[in-house]
Enzyme design. Structure first.
Site, PDB file in Angstrom:
ATOM      1  N   PRO A   8      26.666  -5.987  12.895  1.00 48.54           N
ATOM      2  CA  PRO A   8      26.356  -7.359  13.278  1.00 48.54           C
ATOM      3  C   PRO A   8      25.553  -7.504  14.566  1.00 48.54           C
ATOM      4  O   PRO A   8      25.760  -6.755  15.521  1.00 48.54           O
ATOM      5  CB  PRO A   8      27.739  -8.007  13.429  1.00 48.54           C
ATOM      6  CG  PRO A   8      28.702  -6.892  13.530  1.00 48.54           C
ATOM      7  CD  PRO A   8      28.105  -5.746  12.783  1.00 48.54           C
ATOM      8  N   ASN A   9      24.672  -8.484  14.523  1.00 45.65           N
ATOM      9  CA  ASN A   9      23.844  -8.912  15.664  1.00 45.65           C
ATOM     10  C   ASN A   9      22.677  -7.980  15.972  1.00 45.65           C
ATOM     11  O   ASN A   9      21.852  -8.300  16.829  1.00 45.65           O
ATOM     12  CB  ASN A   9      24.701  -9.122  16.930  1.00 45.65           C
ATOM     13  CG  ASN A   9      25.728 -10.219  16.740  1.00 45.65           C
ATOM     14  OD1 ASN A   9      25.370 -11.354  16.475  1.00 45.65           O
ATOM     15  ND2 ASN A   9      27.006  -9.889  16.822  1.00 45.65           N
ATOM     16  N   ARG A  16      18.251 -10.621  21.844  1.00 43.35           N
ATOM     17  CA  ARG A  16      19.662 -10.498  22.199  1.00 43.35           C
ATOM     18  C   ARG A  16      19.827  -9.695  23.500  1.00 43.35           C
ATOM     19  O   ARG A  16      19.499  -8.508  23.534  1.00 43.35           O
ATOM     20  CB  ARG A  16      20.357  -9.746  21.065  1.00 43.35           C
ATOM     21  CG  ARG A  16      21.783  -9.415  21.359  1.00 43.35           C
ATOM     22  CD  ARG A  16      22.337  -8.419  20.369  1.00 43.35           C
ATOM     23  NE  ARG A  16      23.756  -8.256  20.593  1.00 43.35           N
ATOM     24  CZ  ARG A  16      24.486  -7.276  20.110  1.00 43.35           C
ATOM     25  NH1 ARG A  16      23.924  -6.345  19.345  1.00 43.35           N
ATOM     26  NH2 ARG A  16      25.762  -7.211  20.368  1.00 43.35           N
ATOM     27  N   TYR A  21      20.013  -4.410  25.721  1.00 50.71           N
ATOM     28  CA  TYR A  21      19.541  -3.751  24.492  1.00 50.71           C
ATOM     29  C   TYR A  21      18.033  -3.540  24.437  1.00 50.71           C
ATOM     30  O   TYR A  21      17.533  -2.960  23.469  1.00 50.71           O
ATOM     31  CB  TYR A  21      20.016  -4.555  23.270  1.00 50.71           C
ATOM     32  CG  TYR A  21      21.525  -4.638  23.180  1.00 50.71           C
ATOM     33  CD1 TYR A  21      22.278  -3.497  22.923  1.00 50.71           C
ATOM     34  CD2 TYR A  21      22.201  -5.832  23.389  1.00 50.71           C
ATOM     35  CE1 TYR A  21      23.668  -3.554  22.858  1.00 50.71           C
ATOM     36  CE2 TYR A  21      23.586  -5.901  23.323  1.00 50.71           C
ATOM     37  CZ  TYR A  21      24.313  -4.763  23.061  1.00 50.71           C
ATOM     38  OH  TYR A  21      25.682  -4.814  22.998  1.00 50.71           O
ATOM     39  N   ASN A  72      25.127   2.500  13.396  1.00 47.07           N
ATOM     40  CA  ASN A  72      25.488   1.722  14.577  1.00 47.07           C
ATOM     41  C   ASN A  72      26.403   0.602  14.091  1.00 47.07           C
ATOM     42  O   ASN A  72      25.941  -0.408  13.566  1.00 47.07           O
ATOM     43  CB  ASN A  72      24.253   1.141  15.275  1.00 47.07           C
ATOM     44  CG  ASN A  72      24.635   0.456  16.584  1.00 47.07           C
ATOM     45  OD1 ASN A  72      25.796   0.125  16.813  1.00 47.07           O
ATOM     46  ND2 ASN A  72      23.648   0.246  17.445  1.00 47.07           N
ATOM     47  N   ALA A  75      29.720  -4.330  16.972  1.00 42.98           N
ATOM     48  CA  ALA A  75      31.062  -4.732  17.421  1.00 42.98           C
ATOM     49  C   ALA A  75      32.165  -4.208  16.507  1.00 42.98           C
ATOM     50  O   ALA A  75      33.307  -4.020  16.950  1.00 42.98           O
ATOM     51  CB  ALA A  75      31.153  -6.252  17.540  1.00 42.98           C
ATOM     52  N   GLU A  96      27.540   8.470  14.628  1.00 46.65           N
ATOM     53  CA  GLU A  96      27.698   7.141  15.227  1.00 46.65           C
ATOM     54  C   GLU A  96      26.670   7.007  16.346  1.00 46.65           C
ATOM     55  O   GLU A  96      26.535   7.930  17.165  1.00 46.65           O
ATOM     56  CB  GLU A  96      29.125   7.029  15.792  1.00 46.65           C
ATOM     57  CG  GLU A  96      29.421   5.723  16.505  1.00 46.65           C
ATOM     58  CD  GLU A  96      30.808   5.720  17.177  1.00 46.65           C
ATOM     59  OE1 GLU A  96      31.580   6.694  17.008  1.00 46.65           O
ATOM     60  OE2 GLU A  96      31.096   4.743  17.888  1.00 46.65           O
ATOM     61  N   HIS A  98      24.852   4.322  19.404  1.00 47.71           N
ATOM     62  CA  HIS A  98      24.833   3.064  20.159  1.00 47.71           C
ATOM     63  C   HIS A  98      23.606   3.046  21.054  1.00 47.71           C
ATOM     64  O   HIS A  98      23.225   4.084  21.610  1.00 47.71           O
ATOM     65  CB  HIS A  98      26.094   2.920  21.011  1.00 47.71           C
ATOM     66  CG  HIS A  98      27.341   2.886  20.192  1.00 47.71           C
ATOM     67  ND1 HIS A  98      27.743   1.768  19.498  1.00 47.71           N
ATOM     68  CD2 HIS A  98      28.241   3.854  19.907  1.00 47.71           C
ATOM     69  CE1 HIS A  98      28.856   2.047  18.831  1.00 47.71           C
ATOM     70  NE2 HIS A  98      29.173   3.309  19.059  1.00 47.71           N
ATOM     71  N   ARG A 105      30.649   0.039  29.869  1.00 44.68           N
ATOM     72  CA  ARG A 105      30.655  -1.423  29.794  1.00 44.68           C
ATOM     73  C   ARG A 105      32.097  -1.963  29.787  1.00 44.68           C
ATOM     74  O   ARG A 105      32.986  -1.311  30.310  1.00 44.68           O
ATOM     75  CB  ARG A 105      29.853  -1.847  28.557  1.00 44.68           C
ATOM     76  CG  ARG A 105      28.389  -1.363  28.632  1.00 44.68           C
ATOM     77  CD  ARG A 105      27.585  -1.781  27.419  1.00 44.68           C
ATOM     78  NE  ARG A 105      27.537  -3.244  27.308  1.00 44.68           N
ATOM     79  CZ  ARG A 105      27.215  -3.887  26.170  1.00 44.68           C
ATOM     80  NH1 ARG A 105      26.903  -3.194  25.079  1.00 44.68           N
ATOM     81  NH2 ARG A 105      27.194  -5.201  26.135  1.00 44.68           N
ATOM     82  N   ARG A 109      35.040  -2.205  24.881  1.00 44.89           N
ATOM     83  CA  ARG A 109      34.042  -1.340  24.235  1.00 44.89           C
ATOM     84  C   ARG A 109      34.370   0.147  24.398  1.00 44.89           C
ATOM     85  O   ARG A 109      33.664   1.001  23.873  1.00 44.89           O
ATOM     86  CB  ARG A 109      32.648  -1.607  24.802  1.00 44.89           C
ATOM     87  CG  ARG A 109      32.147  -3.018  24.547  1.00 44.89           C
ATOM     88  CD  ARG A 109      30.714  -3.196  24.996  1.00 44.89           C
ATOM     89  NE  ARG A 109      30.423  -4.586  25.264  1.00 44.89           N
ATOM     90  CZ  ARG A 109      30.055  -5.492  24.330  1.00 44.89           C
ATOM     91  NH1 ARG A 109      29.915  -5.125  23.078  1.00 44.89           N
ATOM     92  NH2 ARG A 109      29.836  -6.745  24.652  1.00 44.89           N
TER      93      ARG A 109
HETATM   94  C1  DQA Z   1      26.359  -1.484  20.399  1.00 42.69           C
HETATM   95  C2  DQA Z   1      27.505  -1.558  21.414  1.00 42.69           C
HETATM   96  C3  DQA Z   1      28.628  -2.467  20.918  1.00 42.69           C
HETATM   97  O1  DQA Z   1      29.665  -2.535  21.885  1.00 42.69           O
HETATM   98  C4  DQA Z   1      28.107  -3.869  20.674  1.00 42.69           C
HETATM   99  O2  DQA Z   1      29.129  -4.667  20.118  1.00 42.69           O
HETATM  100  C5  DQA Z   1      26.879  -3.890  19.842  1.00 42.69           C
HETATM  101  C6  DQA Z   1      25.860  -2.868  20.035  1.00 42.69           C
HETATM  102  C7  DQA Z   1      25.165  -0.666  20.935  1.00 42.69           C
HETATM  103  O3  DQA Z   1      24.328  -0.295  20.126  1.00 42.69           O
HETATM  104  O4  DQA Z   1      25.049  -0.466  22.148  1.00 42.69           O
HETATM  105  O5  DQA Z   1      26.667  -4.825  19.063  1.00 42.69           O
HETATM  106  O6  DQA Z   1      26.841  -0.842  19.225  1.00 42.69           O
END
Ligand code: DQA
Length: 142
Positions: A8-9, A16, A21, A72, A75, A96, A98, A105, A109
């Site tokens: 998501p997002n 964003r 990011y 990725n 959240a 995985e 990020h 952070r 997280r």
């Molecule tokens: C993320 C880190 C997560 O904590 C966050 O919720 C994201 C992006 C990253 O790519 O840094 O949506 O996965």
């Protein structure tokens, strides 16, 4: 074939929280992953969803097809046991990734419910995290 799955997002990259990011968009990320795939001689399929059920479905698809996954989870990383249980069924390597470094952070997280079922984790290198993950995957599956 490698799946690069995004939670998501992440479609909102570029607008964003650019301080966290970066300024590059999801289309830039897709292009970067596809170009890296071409360099490595691997077909890369990049997908994004805000929907947990859809992401779980893609993970099942990968497990059934023995398809390696760069993920990725966004959240979902921090709380989705449904995603974790889907990933535990994997039949190929899982990396995985990020963009940011979640360990540096907010406290919430610092937990990844996904990490224990992944082959490994790459975090904190911006979009380069995906390039590093695809290179690591190429080594793993060659
Ligand atoms: C993320 C880190 C997560 O904590 C966050 O919720 C994201 C992006 C990253 O790519 O840094 O949506 O996965």
């Amino acid at each position: 074939m490698i799946y690069v799955l995004n939670g998501p997002n992440l479609s909102r990259l570029g607008t964003r929280e650019p301080d966290v990011y970066g300024a590059e968009t999801f289309d830039d990320l897709r292009a970067l992953c596809e170009a890296t795939g071409r360099e490595l001689g691997l077909k890369v399929e990049v997908r994004q969803t805000d929907d947990e059920a859809e992401l779980v479905g893609w993970v099942h698809e990968a497990a059934d097809g023995k398809i390696p996954v760069v993920l990725n989870p966004a959240a979902f990383t921090h709380y989705s046991y449904a995603l974790r249980d889907a990933l535990a069924q994997r039949t190929a390597p899982l990396i995985e990734v990020h963009i940011s470094n979640p360990a540096a952070r907010e406290e919430f997280r610092h937990t990844s419910v996904v990490a224990a079922v992944a082959t490994g984790t790459i975090a904190g290198f911006g979009l380069q995290s995906y390039v590093l993950a695809l290179r690591a995957m190429a080594d793993l599956i060659k």
